[in-house]
Enzyme design. Sequence first.
Site, PDB file in Angstrom:
ATOM      1  N   SER A  69       0.910  -1.304   0.075  1.00  0.00           N
ATOM      2  CA  SER A  69      -0.231   0.034  -0.069  1.00  0.00           C
ATOM      3  C   SER A  69       0.744   1.295   0.089  1.00  0.00           C
ATOM      4  O   SER A  69       1.696   1.446  -0.834  1.00  0.00           O
ATOM      5  CB  SER A  69      -0.897  -0.032   1.150  1.00  0.00           C
ATOM      6  OG  SER A  69      -1.960   0.977   1.196  1.00  0.00           O
TER       7      SER A  69
ATOM      8  N   ASP B 254      -9.938  -3.664  -5.152  1.00  0.00           N
ATOM      9  CA  ASP B 254      -9.242  -2.759  -4.569  1.00  0.00           C
ATOM     10  C   ASP B 254      -9.392  -1.388  -5.423  1.00  0.00           C
ATOM     11  O   ASP B 254      -8.934  -1.289  -6.648  1.00  0.00           O
ATOM     12  CB  ASP B 254      -7.830  -3.009  -4.496  1.00  0.00           C
ATOM     13  CG  ASP B 254      -6.776  -2.097  -3.657  1.00  0.00           C
ATOM     14  OD1 ASP B 254      -7.422  -1.119  -3.161  1.00  0.00           O
ATOM     15  OD2 ASP B 254      -5.555  -2.570  -3.441  1.00  0.00           O
TER      16      ASP B 254
ATOM     17  N   HIS C  15      -8.246  -5.007  -0.831  1.00  0.00           N
ATOM     18  CA  HIS C  15      -7.087  -4.125  -0.408  1.00  0.00           C
ATOM     19  C   HIS C  15      -6.643  -4.569   1.069  1.00  0.00           C
ATOM     20  O   HIS C  15      -7.363  -4.816   1.967  1.00  0.00           O
ATOM     21  CB  HIS C  15      -7.274  -2.622  -0.402  1.00  0.00           C
ATOM     22  CG  HIS C  15      -5.970  -1.613  -0.017  1.00  0.00           C
ATOM     23  ND1 HIS C  15      -5.072  -1.711  -1.016  1.00  0.00           N
ATOM     24  CD2 HIS C  15      -5.712  -1.083   1.366  1.00  0.00           C
ATOM     25  CE1 HIS C  15      -3.920  -0.770  -0.432  1.00  0.00           C
ATOM     26  NE2 HIS C  15      -4.480  -0.580   0.818  1.00  0.00           N
TER      27      HIS C  15
END
Length: 319
Positions: A157, A265, A295
């Site tokens: 991320s 995501d 995600h």
Amino acid sequence: MDEGIHPDARAVLERRRSLGLTPVHEQGRHRVRLLERLTSRIGDGGPEVAATTDLTVPGPGGRVPVRAYRPEGEGPYPTVVYLHGGGFVFGSIASHDALCRTLANASDSVVLSVDYRLAPEHPFPAAVEDAYAATAWAADNPDTLRSTGDLSVVGDSAGGTLAAAVALVAAERAAGVERDGVTVAADAVPDIDHQALLYPSVGVAERQASVEAYDGLVLTREDLEWFGDCYYGDDATRRHPYADPIHADDLSGVAPTTVLTAGFDPLRDGGRAYAARLVEAGVDTAFVEYEDMIHGFATDLERIGRAREAVERVAADLP
């Protein structure tokens, strides 16, 4: 909206709904950081490794805390610098402890997890500076880490964005390119062999199909805006290549790359776009999309079976 999601990931989403968790931008950074610390304490602890060592390394903003995870054996090991996710606002060594343990064992590498400074107290470029400083230290101290000298950067991320930025900084400095606004030691040019980016927040744009389609699955559109405001502050900063490497004019010198995305995501299309840019630049790039995942799935090793699969997939690409 969530038809086709893997049952494990669906169960995670349903659990979040049952707990009544509100979007992170509504909770605020202090509450989420507190919940994160509590969650880290009651987790299963992750797999055993041979040893862990907490230390600090020098950085332009002061000493940077890091934790080294050593796999079984005498070494030497390849080195992996790990940069945690959390929107540049959350996350810590503790929040990603299980993932780093799993990665150390799966890759047979010493993993150096970096506790970089967080926004909004420390906006861009603080996180990039700390991440790069830790990577340069790892490159300069192979004996301390019992390293073979092989060096990779990995992140998920926001940490994937930082890993991409570190690889870009190293490539540009090796080519003699220096940019204003980011403090890096003049002689710090680590030789990075590989970068692995797990659902990175790179190349994300407001009108992308994935942002619109999966708004509210783990992340909301407002969350993404809030993270951006905390970390970047303004649109000009967002366009800095070290803030979002998709804005770099030339990516041809960066290390071979693994880009991993999740099908459900909001950040998916940004990761796809960055992988495409790397391929266009001639960078050796492996792209894999976990089509039925959400995600953040790779950190949920307790509940999502494919999380370990993803970590092992990344480990297989590392030197």
